[in-house]
Motif scaffolding. Structure first.
Motif, PDB file in Angstrom:
ATOM      1  N   PHE A   1       0.899  -1.419  -0.055  1.00 47.69           N
ATOM      2  CA  PHE A   1       0.002   0.015   0.084  1.00 47.69           C
ATOM      3  C   PHE A   1       0.967   1.451   0.148  1.00 47.69           C
ATOM      4  O   PHE A   1       1.895   1.271   0.728  1.00 47.69           O
ATOM      5  N   GLY A   2       0.419   2.178  -0.756  1.00 45.11           N
ATOM      6  CA  GLY A   2       1.101   3.593  -0.549  1.00 45.11           C
ATOM      7  C   GLY A   2       0.920   4.478  -1.894  1.00 45.11           C
ATOM      8  O   GLY A   2      -0.141   4.180  -2.401  1.00 45.11           O
ATOM      9  N   ASP A   3       1.809   5.348  -1.957  1.00 48.38           N
ATOM     10  CA  ASP A   3       1.474   6.372  -3.435  1.00 48.38           C
ATOM     11  C   ASP A   3       2.276   5.663  -4.312  1.00 48.38           C
ATOM     12  O   ASP A   3       2.618   4.480  -4.265  1.00 48.38           O
ATOM     13  N   SER A   4       2.798   6.618  -5.247  1.00 45.19           N
ATOM     14  CA  SER A   4       3.579   6.216  -6.419  1.00 45.19           C
ATOM     15  C   SER A   4       4.787   5.440  -6.091  1.00 45.19           C
ATOM     16  O   SER A   4       5.292   4.367  -6.885  1.00 45.19           O
ATOM     17  N   PHE A   5       5.454   5.840  -4.978  1.00 47.90           N
ATOM     18  CA  PHE A   5       6.500   5.172  -4.472  1.00 47.90           C
ATOM     19  C   PHE A   5       6.335   3.800  -4.122  1.00 47.90           C
ATOM     20  O   PHE A   5       7.129   2.833  -4.310  1.00 47.90           O
ATOM     21  N   GLY A   6       5.114   3.393  -3.347  1.00 43.24           N
ATOM     22  CA  GLY A   6       4.807   2.104  -3.286  1.00 43.24           C
ATOM     23  C   GLY A   6       4.586   1.407  -4.367  1.00 43.24           C
ATOM     24  O   GLY A   6       4.751   0.012  -4.262  1.00 43.24           O
TER      25      GLY A   6
ATOM     26  N   GLY B   1      -1.908  10.740  -0.644  1.00 45.10           N
ATOM     27  CA  GLY B   1      -1.191  10.784   0.788  1.00 45.10           C
ATOM     28  C   GLY B   1      -2.149  11.117   1.850  1.00 45.10           C
ATOM     29  O   GLY B   1      -3.648  11.234   1.436  1.00 45.10           O
ATOM     30  N   PHE B   2      -1.564  11.396   2.927  1.00 45.04           N
ATOM     31  CA  PHE B   2      -2.340  11.761   4.330  1.00 45.04           C
ATOM     32  C   PHE B   2      -2.966  12.971   4.123  1.00 45.04           C
ATOM     33  O   PHE B   2      -3.905  13.302   5.015  1.00 45.04           O
TER      34      PHE B   2
ATOM     35  N   SER C   1       3.978   2.625   2.498  1.00 45.94           N
ATOM     36  CA  SER C   1       4.965   3.671   2.301  1.00 45.94           C
ATOM     37  C   SER C   1       4.247   4.813   1.750  1.00 45.94           C
ATOM     38  O   SER C   1       3.872   4.889   0.889  1.00 45.94           O
ATOM     39  N   PHE C   2       4.183   5.551   2.561  1.00 49.64           N
ATOM     40  CA  PHE C   2       3.505   7.062   2.270  1.00 49.64           C
ATOM     41  C   PHE C   2       4.505   8.155   2.492  1.00 49.64           C
ATOM     42  O   PHE C   2       5.365   8.064   3.144  1.00 49.64           O
ATOM     43  N   GLY C   3       4.158   9.303   2.140  1.00 47.01           N
ATOM     44  CA  GLY C   3       4.661  10.545   2.405  1.00 47.01           C
ATOM     45  C   GLY C   3       5.486  11.382   1.009  1.00 47.01           C
ATOM     46  O   GLY C   3       5.750  12.496   1.121  1.00 47.01           O
ATOM     47  N   ALA C   4       5.460  10.693  -0.048  1.00 52.45           N
ATOM     48  CA  ALA C   4       5.961  11.282  -1.044  1.00 52.45           C
ATOM     49  C   ALA C   4       5.241  12.523  -1.523  1.00 52.45           C
ATOM     50  O   ALA C   4       5.740  13.424  -2.084  1.00 52.45           O
TER      51      ALA C   4
END
Length: 310
Positions: free
Chosen positions: A84-89, A117-118, A145-148
């Motif tokens: 799970f995550g954004d594009s980095f995920g 993202g959050f 992995s989130f935050g990008a």
């Protein structure tokens, strides 16, 4: 013929990693979506640290063994891994998919959403999205992995919480806690993968603030935080576009030209240790599953003997 198929598959995964990395770069350059950007506020940089060492045993995820996982292993079912995550995920998923490719006991699912993202719940509520995906496909292991896309403020009603302000950390922390609890309630163990070092100093400072924030949050939750900064720098601790391959020592391109995202091989550098940790945890859980089955069989045999004696 088999060698050709393998080569094509690896090439496809490599291009997936490069493509999703390019999307990350566009997301960064575009800033906030739907007018959600708020002026940044100064905040102390917190040093990111792992919540558990690489050789931590099966208790690294707050519980010794996940009951759902041991049950699946005892029944001979494959381990379901959700990324799970954004594009980095997306890039992490491609690397883990490649790492576990050809092993029937592991299935790696791509659940990342680009440009999320959050701080972007107006665009997509991550909690609701993950809940819907778990309804369709339960997972035993969740990699997050989130935050990008979150180096910006959050609008709440008519007011704004600046990046890394106390209110920002309270809002984002609450959203993180809720998602980790959701995954655990659905029977998954959780790993959080931090972001690597970035080339542009100002942006890297923001990313490291987030890494520190998430590392501290994961310590509170008992979730392993995988620090990827050390995996993305040279011997002097500086940003590096090329790094030696840990297997061959060959000089390898691991970053794209924008200085933000990784190449397909680069994502593999970040997930190499995580893949080993997952294998170790699953091996330990499998051994526990075998012991449980033996105890259950012994108990059933004892009941049968008791009935016969009666």
């Amino acid at each position: 013929m088999e060698k050709l198929i393998l080569l094509l598959d690896r090439t496809a995964v490599l291009f997936i990693g490069i493509a999703v990395g390019a999307v990350i770069g566009l997301a960064f350059l575009g800033g906030g979506e739907n007018g959600e950007a708020v002026a940044n506020a100064p905040a102390p940089v917190i040093e990111a640290q792992e919540t558990a060492s690489a050789d931590t045993g099966p208790g690294e995820c707050a519980v010794q063994f996940n009951r759902s996982l041991t049950r699946s292993l005892a029944e001979g079912e494959p381990v379901q891994i959700g990324v799970f995550g954004d594009s980095f995920g997306d890039g992490l998923w491609a690397a883990l998919y490649r790492g576990f490719r050809g092993e029937e006991e592991f299935v790696v699912h791509q659940f990342a959403r680009q440009s999320t993202g959050f701080t972007r719940y107006r665009s997509l509520n991550i909690f609701d999205d993950i809940a819907e995906r778990l309804d369709e496909q339960p997972v035993d292991i969740a990699v997050l992995s989130f935050g990008a896309n979150d180096t910006q403020g959050i609008y709440t009603g008519n007011s704004g919480a600046a990046f890394m302000s106390e209110e920002w950390q309270e809002i984002v922390g609450g959203r993180v806690d809720a998602i980790v609890q959701l995954l655990r309630d659905r029977g998954a163990i959780v790993y959080w993968v931090g972001l690597p070092k970035m080339r542009r100093a100002a942006f890297d400072a923001q990313i490291q603030q987030q890494n520190g924030f998430y590392a501290a949050r994961m310590r509170q939750l008992g979730v392993p935080f995988i620090d990827t900064v050390a995996l993305s720098v040279d011997e002097s601790g500086e940003y590096a576009a090329y790094l030696p391959n840990p297997e061959t020592g060959a000089r390898t391109l691991v970053r794209a030209n924008d200085g933000i995202h990784m190449t397909g091989m680069g994502y593999g550098f970040l997930t190499r240790g995580l893949e080993q940790r997952i294998r170790g945890y699953v091996d330990s859980a499998r051994a526990e599953a075998m012991r449980e089955r033996e105890r259950r069989n012994a108990g059933n045999a004892g009941e049968t003997d008791g009935q016969a004696d009666g």
